[in-house]
Design an enzyme around this catalytic site. Structure first.
Site, PDB file in Angstrom:
ATOM      1  N   ASN A  79       0.825  -1.222   0.000  1.00 31.76           N
ATOM      2  CA  ASN A  79       0.000   0.000   0.000  1.00 31.76           C
ATOM      3  C   ASN A  79       0.858   1.271   0.000  1.00 31.76           C
ATOM      4  O   ASN A  79       0.737   2.138   0.861  1.00 31.76           O
ATOM      5  CB  ASN A  79      -1.018  -0.005   1.150  1.00 31.76           C
ATOM      6  CG  ASN A  79      -0.382  -0.072   2.532  1.00 31.76           C
ATOM      7  OD1 ASN A  79       0.795  -0.399   2.682  1.00 31.76           O
ATOM      8  ND2 ASN A  79      -1.155   0.247   3.551  1.00 31.76           N
ATOM      9  N   ASP A  96       3.721  -5.589  11.916  1.00 31.87           N
ATOM     10  CA  ASP A  96       2.777  -4.696  11.205  1.00 31.87           C
ATOM     11  C   ASP A  96       3.245  -3.242  11.385  1.00 31.87           C
ATOM     12  O   ASP A  96       2.431  -2.333  11.588  1.00 31.87           O
ATOM     13  CB  ASP A  96       1.338  -4.868  11.688  1.00 31.87           C
ATOM     14  CG  ASP A  96       0.333  -4.191  10.758  1.00 31.87           C
ATOM     15  OD1 ASP A  96       0.722  -3.695   9.678  1.00 31.87           O
ATOM     16  OD2 ASP A  96      -0.854  -4.141  11.128  1.00 31.87           O
TER      17      ASP A  96
HETATM   18  O1  DOR Z   1      -3.125  -0.354  11.401  1.00 30.89           O
HETATM   19  C1  DOR Z   1      -2.900  -0.590  10.237  1.00 30.89           C
HETATM   20  N1  DOR Z   1      -2.105   0.215   9.496  1.00 30.89           N
HETATM   21  N2  DOR Z   1      -3.487  -1.654   9.665  1.00 30.89           N
HETATM   22  C2  DOR Z   1      -3.411  -1.888   8.343  1.00 30.89           C
HETATM   23  O2  DOR Z   1      -3.962  -2.866   7.894  1.00 30.89           O
HETATM   24  C3  DOR Z   1      -2.707  -0.929   7.458  1.00 30.89           C
HETATM   25  C4  DOR Z   1      -1.676  -0.180   8.202  1.00 30.89           C
HETATM   26  C5  DOR Z   1      -1.131   1.020   7.454  1.00 30.89           C
HETATM   27  O3  DOR Z   1      -0.773   0.889   6.288  1.00 30.89           O
HETATM   28  O4  DOR Z   1      -1.027   2.090   8.065  1.00 30.89           O
END
Ligand code: DOR
Length: 422
Positions: A93, A306
């Site tokens: 992303n 993450d």
């Molecule tokens: O907390 C999150 N941030 N969850 C996600 O799925 C995407 C991520 C982001 O790209 O900031």
């Protein structure tokens, strides 16, 4: 400088060892005092600190290209190197989205320019064009350019037929799809977990069943197709129970969770702390208990951070305007070391969750401390206390609910291919 490293007096799973790295690989490892120091070696005294293989983080957001004000590849890899990570898998992303081989190549080339000796970057290609969920991405080109897996992370794929095709094509290419499990209809407009806390603070929540619905879908699909699916950032008991059921049946699903889901619950948002706003959201104490059990038992296969850096001006807003995400690479190892200190996990469990399983699931090289393995390892002081702050973090963004917390355990030095990177 010679390319021979002699690492003296490190502690490997409780045993004092000496190690020789030559030409980028482990040449010898033996009980402390049993190996001769090679001529021309660079000697490093580990002072009895813990020796870990470089950890692998299968889920990070490096933000480049497009969002370099939050993080760029160089700063994200600085956080990885100093945080104990020798490999990161970065999500698609970005802007443009990594749905094009040129973007994949750009990410890999940029990482090699800034950090030629590692940490290594394994891009995760978008499963669908623009992460929109309506058209498959050119997965074969992305795999050929270096994508190690595919995911629509950040944006679930509600179209099950589309998702099925992505899983099938990925399998043909020897890759796995990583699914962000979320029912977008149940999660719409939510800023935290739905429950007693969201009711008390008057914020719209998303129910855990929204995650579990997609986990159940993916399990049934993996079973029907006989193909692997990897479940991203699992946050709740309902999902854990479904995954446990699937594993007993031999369904080829694997799953990850993050340190924050094992340490914090949704009461962290009681004061509208935007740094605790993350997706999936922090859940209840009962969910935390279920996840702890699941990482111990192996129902959850691996840890990931993450790592989702966001700029201060984006997080210094009312809760409902702030983006989701926690900057995690700098703190992850100390946070999970806390679980060892508590007695929940062992040192060996950390190696399994941060190294062995992500390498197995995604087919990445790893150091198992056997002669010939890549000389990728770091030293860890299990007792050093440090405060999480702008100064102690290497990420460009310090959006973490652990800001100001004192953590115990610190990465002291990190080598990749026998070269010091941090
Ligand atoms: O907390 C999150 N941030 N969850 C996600 O799925 C995407 C991520 C982001 O790209 O900031």
């Amino acid at each position: 400088m010679s390319d021979i490293l002699f690492l003296r007096n490190a502690r490997l799973l409780g045993t004092p060892v000496d190690l020789i790295a030559r030409d980028g690989v482990i040449a010898a490892i033996g009980e402390h005092g049993t190996l001769d120091t090679p001529a021309d070696a660079t000697v490093h005294d580990a002072g009895g600190h813990i020796l870990f293989p470089s950890f692998i983080d299968a889920h990070v957001h490096l933000r480049e290209p497009g969002f370099e004000y939050k993080e760029d590849i160089a700063s994200g890899l600085a956080a990885a190197a100093h945080g104990g990570f020798g490999a990161v898998m970065c999500m698609a992303n970005t802007r443009p989205v990594n749905d094009d081989a040129a973007v994949t190549r750009h990410i890999i080339e940029t990482s090699l320019r800034h950090w030629p000796h590692g940490p290594r970057v394994y891009p995760v290609g978008a499963a669908t064009v623009g992460l929109k969920g309506t058209e498959l991405a050119p997965m074969a080109e992305l795999a050929a350019a270096g994508c190690a897996a595919f995911s629509n992370d950040g944006a679930p794929v509600p179209d099950t037929e589309m998702f099925r095709r992505a899983v099938e094509y990925a399998a043909d290419l020897g890759r796995v799809v990583i699914d962000h499990c979320e029912d977008p209809y149940l999660a719409k407009g939510a800023h935290m977990n739905e429950g007693a806390t969201s009711g008390r603070v008057g914020v719209k929540g998303q129910p855990d069943v929204g995650e579990a619905l997609h986990v159940a879908r993916d399990i049934l699909l993996a079973d029907y197709l006989g193909l692997p699916i990897h479940l991203a950032h699992i946050s709740c008991r309902r999902s854990v129970e479904l995954i446990a059921w699937a594993k007993v049946r031999g369904v080829p699903v694997t799953a990850e969770t993050c340190p924050h889901y094992l340490i914090l619950d949704d009461t962290a948002l009681e004061n509208y702390d935007t740094n605790a706003k993350v997706n999936p959201p922090l859940r209840t104490p009962d969910d935390v208990a279920a996840l702890r059990e699941a990482v111990k038992s192996g129902v959850i296969d691996m840890f990931v951070t993450d790592h989702a850096p966001h700029a201060a001006h984006e997080k210094e807003t009312p809760l409902d305007e702030a983006p989701n995400g926690i900057s995690g690479l700098d703190t992850a190892v100390a946070l999970t070391w806390g679980l060892v200190r508590e007695g929940l996990l062992t040192e060996g469990d950390l190696v399994r969750l941060w190294n062995r399983e992500p390498a197995r699931v995604f087919g990445l090289p790893r150091n198992g401390f056997e002669p010939g393995d890549p000389a990728d390892f770091f030293l860890f002081d299990p007792d050093e206390a440090w405060v999480v702050s702008r100064e102690t973090m290497h990420s460009k963004s310090c959006n973490t609910p652990f800001l100001g917390h004192t953590l115990t355990g610190r990465v002291k030095a990190h080598w990749m291919g026998g070269r010091r990177i941090a």
